[in-house]
Motif scaffolding. Structure first.
Motif, PDB file in Angstrom:
ATOM      1  N   PHE A 179       6.962   7.837  -5.715  1.00 35.60           N
ATOM      2  CA  PHE A 179       5.500   7.385  -5.892  1.00 35.60           C
ATOM      3  C   PHE A 179       4.932   7.533  -7.248  1.00 35.60           C
ATOM      4  O   PHE A 179       4.349   6.668  -7.541  1.00 35.60           O
ATOM      5  N   ASP A 180       5.064   8.560  -7.684  1.00 34.43           N
ATOM      6  CA  ASP A 180       4.491   8.855  -9.133  1.00 34.43           C
ATOM      7  C   ASP A 180       5.076   7.717 -10.201  1.00 34.43           C
ATOM      8  O   ASP A 180       4.628   7.356 -11.113  1.00 34.43           O
ATOM      9  N   ARG A 181       6.381   7.562 -10.069  1.00 38.67           N
ATOM     10  CA  ARG A 181       7.021   6.698 -10.773  1.00 38.67           C
ATOM     11  C   ARG A 181       6.710   5.287 -10.783  1.00 38.67           C
ATOM     12  O   ARG A 181       6.455   4.629 -11.845  1.00 38.67           O
ATOM     13  N   ASN A 182       6.426   4.861  -9.648  1.00 40.23           N
ATOM     14  CA  ASN A 182       5.910   3.597  -9.274  1.00 40.23           C
ATOM     15  C   ASN A 182       4.761   3.466 -10.004  1.00 40.23           C
ATOM     16  O   ASN A 182       4.298   2.183 -10.434  1.00 40.23           O
ATOM     17  N   VAL A 183       3.594   4.254  -9.422  1.00 40.01           N
ATOM     18  CA  VAL A 183       2.372   4.081 -10.158  1.00 40.01           C
ATOM     19  C   VAL A 183       2.315   4.247 -11.472  1.00 40.01           C
ATOM     20  O   VAL A 183       1.661   3.475 -12.258  1.00 40.01           O
ATOM     21  N   SER A 184       3.076   4.913 -12.111  1.00 45.94           N
ATOM     22  CA  SER A 184       3.167   4.908 -13.529  1.00 45.94           C
ATOM     23  C   SER A 184       3.741   3.436 -14.283  1.00 45.94           C
ATOM     24  O   SER A 184       3.353   3.155 -15.186  1.00 45.94           O
ATOM     25  N   ARG A 185       4.694   3.246 -13.640  1.00 49.56           N
ATOM     26  CA  ARG A 185       5.408   1.835 -13.664  1.00 49.56           C
ATOM     27  C   ARG A 185       4.219   0.679 -13.796  1.00 49.56           C
ATOM     28  O   ARG A 185       4.148  -0.115 -14.810  1.00 49.56           O
ATOM     29  N   ASP A 186       3.315   0.859 -12.689  1.00 47.41           N
ATOM     30  CA  ASP A 186       2.520  -0.156 -12.564  1.00 47.41           C
ATOM     31  C   ASP A 186       1.386  -0.099 -13.770  1.00 47.41           C
ATOM     32  O   ASP A 186       0.967  -1.200 -14.171  1.00 47.41           O
ATOM     33  N   ALA A 187       1.020   0.903 -14.119  1.00 43.39           N
ATOM     34  CA  ALA A 187      -0.072   1.393 -15.009  1.00 43.39           C
ATOM     35  C   ALA A 187       0.457   0.884 -16.330  1.00 43.39           C
ATOM     36  O   ALA A 187      -0.284   0.370 -17.075  1.00 43.39           O
ATOM     37  N   CYS A 191       0.681  -1.014   0.045  1.00 44.40           N
ATOM     38  CA  CYS A 191       0.054   0.082  -0.067  1.00 44.40           C
ATOM     39  C   CYS A 191       0.849   1.274  -0.061  1.00 44.40           C
ATOM     40  O   CYS A 191       0.532   2.328  -0.719  1.00 44.40           O
ATOM     41  N   PHE A 192       1.914   1.137   0.651  1.00 43.24           N
ATOM     42  CA  PHE A 192       2.833   2.497   0.916  1.00 43.24           C
ATOM     43  C   PHE A 192       3.674   2.811  -0.465  1.00 43.24           C
ATOM     44  O   PHE A 192       3.535   3.734  -0.950  1.00 43.24           O
ATOM     45  N   TRP A 193       4.179   1.673  -1.191  1.00 44.21           N
ATOM     46  CA  TRP A 193       5.100   1.984  -2.276  1.00 44.21           C
ATOM     47  C   TRP A 193       4.127   1.973  -3.659  1.00 44.21           C
ATOM     48  O   TRP A 193       4.602   2.745  -4.699  1.00 44.21           O
ATOM     49  N   HIS A 194       2.983   1.531  -3.705  1.00 47.01           N
ATOM     50  CA  HIS A 194       2.279   1.450  -4.697  1.00 47.01           C
ATOM     51  C   HIS A 194       0.937   2.392  -4.853  1.00 47.01           C
ATOM     52  O   HIS A 194       0.242   2.735  -5.672  1.00 47.01           O
ATOM     53  N   ARG A 195       0.786   3.271  -3.358  1.00 45.53           N
ATOM     54  CA  ARG A 195      -0.183   4.109  -3.257  1.00 45.53           C
ATOM     55  C   ARG A 195      -1.649   3.754  -3.247  1.00 45.53           C
ATOM     56  O   ARG A 195      -2.434   4.202  -4.043  1.00 45.53           O
ATOM     57  N   HIS A 196      -1.971   2.852  -2.574  1.00 46.44           N
ATOM     58  CA  HIS A 196      -3.491   2.172  -2.571  1.00 46.44           C
ATOM     59  C   HIS A 196      -4.075   3.365  -2.067  1.00 46.44           C
ATOM     60  O   HIS A 196      -4.014   4.097  -1.027  1.00 46.44           O
ATOM     61  N   PRO A 197      -5.312   3.934  -3.112  1.00 47.35           N
ATOM     62  CA  PRO A 197      -6.082   4.764  -2.978  1.00 47.35           C
ATOM     63  C   PRO A 197      -7.121   4.731  -1.583  1.00 47.35           C
ATOM     64  O   PRO A 197      -7.528   3.614  -1.552  1.00 47.35           O
ATOM     65  N   GLY A 198      -6.850   5.566  -0.831  1.00 51.00           N
ATOM     66  CA  GLY A 198      -7.816   5.423   0.495  1.00 51.00           C
ATOM     67  C   GLY A 198      -7.336   4.886   1.487  1.00 51.00           C
ATOM     68  O   GLY A 198      -7.917   4.591   2.687  1.00 51.00           O
ATOM     69  N   CYS A 199      -5.991   4.264   1.348  1.00 50.57           N
ATOM     70  CA  CYS A 199      -5.612   3.256   2.378  1.00 50.57           C
ATOM     71  C   CYS A 199      -4.588   4.124   3.594  1.00 50.57           C
ATOM     72  O   CYS A 199      -4.029   5.048   3.181  1.00 50.57           O
ATOM     73  N   LYS A 200      -4.930   3.720   4.780  1.00 51.93           N
ATOM     74  CA  LYS A 200      -4.323   4.540   5.782  1.00 51.93           C
ATOM     75  C   LYS A 200      -2.626   4.348   5.685  1.00 51.93           C
ATOM     76  O   LYS A 200      -1.939   5.438   6.340  1.00 51.93           O
ATOM     77  N   VAL A 201      -2.267   3.453   5.185  1.00 52.77           N
ATOM     78  CA  VAL A 201      -0.796   3.141   5.110  1.00 52.77           C
ATOM     79  C   VAL A 201      -0.014   3.823   3.860  1.00 52.77           C
ATOM     80  O   VAL A 201       1.007   3.969   3.992  1.00 52.77           O
ATOM     81  N   ALA A 202      -0.926   4.353   3.063  1.00 56.89           N
ATOM     82  CA  ALA A 202      -0.413   5.085   1.965  1.00 56.89           C
ATOM     83  C   ALA A 202      -0.052   6.641   2.291  1.00 56.89           C
ATOM     84  O   ALA A 202      -0.541   7.450   1.660  1.00 56.89           O
ATOM     85  N   THR A 203       0.707   6.814   3.238  1.00 56.02           N
ATOM     86  CA  THR A 203       1.059   8.196   3.574  1.00 56.02           C
ATOM     87  C   THR A 203       2.341   8.553   2.876  1.00 56.02           C
ATOM     88  O   THR A 203       2.897   7.893   2.325  1.00 56.02           O
ATOM     89  N   THR A 204       2.521  10.013   3.043  1.00 58.33           N
ATOM     90  CA  THR A 204       3.782  10.617   2.402  1.00 58.33           C
ATOM     91  C   THR A 204       4.498  11.102   3.558  1.00 58.33           C
ATOM     92  O   THR A 204       4.220  11.689   4.317  1.00 58.33           O
TER      93      THR A 204
END
Length: 143
Positions: free
Chosen positions: A91-99, A66-79
């Motif tokens: 985080f933007d690079r990780n999410v972009s790579r996932d997509a 959740c932290f590394w891949h930015r799970h939307p709405g998850c309390k673990v996905a803090t900055t």
């Protein structure tokens, strides 16, 4: 708050973060296996190196932290509060790579499923997530 570790100590600590065989991944694999699914692991030939590959179902499963891949709405996905610009870019690079990996796999005819770390943090949640994935895997997709 300044970092209390030297750069070498921070690097060593970060190198200990596992990319495969994590507790959530092991729990999900065990639950899927118990439901009769057989799979391969970390296929380097596929984009994004999916955690679980189910060739019979032409499907892949990514187990995302959740932290590394930015799970939307998850309390673990803090900055983190320090060096925020670096972390947001990371985080933007990780999410972009996932997509990119998901769209490339979908274009090649694979079904892409995602299980989040917070969905696998208790035995009950692991079973529920495995049930959800099993239902999706057993559903026929129309070309």
């Amino acid at each position: 708050m300044p970092d209390f570790l030297t750069p070498a100590q921070r690097s060593e600590r970060m190198s200990k973060i596992r990319s495969r065989d994590t507790s959530p991944e092991l729990a999900l694999r065990k639950a899927l296996h118990a439901r009769g699914f057989r799979f391969r692991l970390d296929d380097r030939k596929l984009p994004g190196r999916p955690d679980i590959v189910l060739p019979k179902h032409k499907a892949v499963v990514f187990v995302h932290g959740c932290f590394w891949h930015r799970h939307p709405g998850c309390k673990v996905a803090t900055t983190p509060k320090s060096n925020t610009a670096y972390w947001l870019e990371k985080f933007d690079r990780n999410v972009s790579r996932d997509a990119t990996a998901a769209s490339t796999l979908s274009a090649a005819g694979w079904r892409v499923l995602v299980a989040w770390e917070c969905e696998l943090d208790s035995g009950r949640k692991v079973q529920a997530t495995a049930d959800r994935l099993a239902a999706e895997l057993l559903t026929e997709t129309k070309p």
